[in-house]
Design a protein around this motif. Structure first.
Motif, short mmCIF file in Angstrom:
data_model
loop_
_atom_site.label_atom_id
_atom_site.label_comp_id
_atom_site.label_asym_id
_atom_site.label_seq_id
_atom_site.Cartn_x
_atom_site.Cartn_y
_atom_site.Cartn_z
N ALA A 129 -15.40 27.24 6.37
CA ALA A 129 -16.25 26.68 7.38
C ALA A 129 -17.83 27.43 7.37
CB ALA A 129 -15.84 27.16 8.65
N VAL A 130 -17.89 28.54 6.49
CA VAL A 130 -19.14 29.06 6.21
C VAL A 130 -19.77 28.64 5.00
CG1 VAL A 130 -20.33 31.16 5.77
CG2 VAL A 130 -18.11 31.30 7.21
N ALA A 135 -23.47 32.47 2.41
CA ALA A 135 -22.54 33.46 2.34
C ALA A 135 -22.37 33.45 0.77
CB ALA A 135 -21.03 33.32 2.88
N THR A 136 -22.06 34.63 0.36
CA THR A 136 -21.83 35.06 -1.08
C THR A 136 -20.49 35.55 -1.38
OG1 THR A 136 -24.29 35.92 -1.20
CG2 THR A 136 -22.75 36.54 -3.05
N HIS A 230 -6.56 41.31 -7.77
CA HIS A 230 -7.97 40.83 -7.75
C HIS A 230 -8.50 41.24 -6.42
CE1 HIS A 230 -6.11 37.54 -5.77
NE2 HIS A 230 -7.08 37.28 -5.10
N ASN A 231 -9.87 41.40 -6.17
CA ASN A 231 -10.65 41.85 -5.06
C ASN A 231 -11.69 40.64 -4.89
OD1 ASN A 231 -9.25 44.34 -5.41
ND2 ASN A 231 -10.88 45.54 -5.70
N TYR A 232 -11.85 40.53 -3.56
CA TYR A 232 -13.35 39.98 -3.28
C TYR A 232 -13.79 40.38 -1.98
CZ TYR A 232 -10.08 37.01 -0.37
OH TYR A 232 -9.33 36.61 0.70
N VAL A 233 -15.19 40.01 -1.66
CA VAL A 233 -15.93 40.32 -0.53
C VAL A 233 -16.77 39.23 -0.14
CG1 VAL A 233 -17.53 41.84 0.75
CG2 VAL A 233 -15.78 42.84 -0.90
N VAL A 234 -16.97 38.69 1.02
CA VAL A 234 -17.61 37.64 1.56
C VAL A 234 -18.67 38.35 2.22
CG1 VAL A 234 -17.92 35.48 2.77
CG2 VAL A 234 -15.66 36.14 1.52
N SER A 235 -20.03 38.03 1.94
CA SER A 235 -21.13 38.42 2.60
C SER A 235 -22.10 37.22 3.13
CB SER A 235 -22.01 39.58 1.72
OG SER A 235 -21.28 40.53 1.20
N SER A 236 -22.26 37.26 4.27
CA SER A 236 -21.97 37.93 5.24
C SER A 236 -20.64 37.40 6.07
CB SER A 236 -23.04 37.68 6.54
OG SER A 236 -23.00 37.93 7.78
#
Length: 353
Positions: A129-130, A135-136, A230-236
């Motif tokens: 929804a973002v 967002a990155t 695996h890893n991931y990060v959503v910013s913001s």
């Protein structure tokens, strides 16, 4: 370790402060050391002596039902399981809503909200929804799989054990006096059926073998699945009145065993911030929520990447990575300064929440 809540001890204290630790207090296991095995030797790593802190084992399959019962049965919360076609609406307004289709009647229903907490995991609708422009997504694939196993067998050690071996990493984690969690490094996407009973136990004996160490006690394998690392990060982690939490915002591979701790940290911060905003009009917590969560998430991402070199270097097929991974291990067991720094990262950030 992987799949464990309360690992740092801080999650335990945070649950206690909120009156949510009844199940934990009754069933938690407090550990004060772990063990590394490599080059045929055993090295006891006594992190409690280095930090004064324990590692609390509270498995996720126990934590989640405890919290559900507390919310629904004790605090009168309204839970709706099995809903379909969940959608988020009007997130950038002061009156967002969540709609879903009722599984019993097929009727479409709408819940109007002040805020929406997106805690629906990696495959939920909240992250989607973002808008991409807001967002990155940063992602890292290790190119490694872990065969995750649950065995109806007593633990073969009194602590978590990490086996670093040229054939691949192996892990041992007690779950109860009768059940043990094991991990075996394998190719990503491997078929669990490629790992029959005899092969599993032969690899565990080989990879966890060390001078004076008992062989793993064999038992029936009641769970067998492959996890791709695996890893991931959503910013913001926020968009309008939507705030992401847990795996909806960041995933840390079980290499560092931080996923549940990060999710709890998010939940505590977000819950406190929402209470302050709704009851007292204080929006400072919500304004700083994403930044505070991302600082911790990136710290654990870096630790996961570092630890992957320790666990998997020996089996990489690359002499450079094998030697540097071994150098990290030797430093841990010979340098008090290196040991203390590792213990602090292993047990997690020491700030309270």
């Amino acid at each position: 370790m992987p799949g464990v809540a309360g690992q740092t001890g801080l999650s335990k204290h945070a649950l206690e402060r909120r009156g949510l630790a009844a199940g934990l207090s009754a069933r938690v296991q407090a550990h004060d050391a772990c063990e590394f095995r490599f080059d045929g030797e055993r090295y006891r790593f006594r992190y409690h002596e280095l930090t004064g802190r324990h590692h609390y084992v509270y498995p996720q399959p126990l934590l989640v039902p405890d919290l559900v019962r507390e919310y629904a049965d004790v605090r009168g919360g309204d839970l709706r399981f099995g809903v379909r076609e969940v959608r988020l609406h009007d997130l950038e307004t002061d009156r967002p809503s969540v709609s879903y289709r009722c599984p019993r009647t097929g009727e479409r229903r709408v819940i109007h909200c002040d805020f929406v907490a997106g805690c629906d995991g990696a495959r939920g609708v909240s992250r989607e929804a973002v808008p991409a422009s807001r967002a990155t997504l940063a992602r890292h694939d290790y190119g490694i799989g872990w065969l995750a196993l649950l065995a109806e067998a007593p633990p073969s050690a009194d602590c978590v054990v990490f086996g670093v071996h040229p054939r691949g990493f192996a892990g041992h984690m007690a779950r109860s006096p009768e059940v043990t969690r094991y991990y075996l490094q394998c190719p990503p996407g491997d078929d669990p059926e490629n790992w029959p009973h005899e092969r599993v136990w032969a690899e565990l004996r080989e990879r966890l073998g060390a001078a004076g160490a008992p062989a793993p006690a064999e038992g029936r394998l009641i769970e067998k699945r492959v996890l791709d690392m695996h890893n991931y990060v959503v910013s913001s982690m926020e968009f309008g009145r939507l705030f992401l939490a847990g795996d909806a915002a960041h995933l840390t591979a079980p290499i560092a065993a931080k996923g549940m701790n990060l999710a709890l940290h998010d939940a505590f911060l977000l819950g406190d911030a929402l209470v302050a905003r709704v009851t007292g009009g204080d929006a400072a917590g919500l304004a700083g929520y994403s930044a505070a969560c991302l600082r911790r998430a990136w710290d654990y991402q870096e630790f996961s990447q570092w630890l992957s070199g320790v666990y998997h270097g020996a089996a990489s097929g690359d002499p450079y990575h094998a030697a540097t991974g071994l150098a990290r291990l030797r430093r841990l067991v010979t340098s008090p300064a290196a040991a203390r720094a590792f213990a602090e990262q292993y047990l997690g950030a020491a700030d309270a929440y």
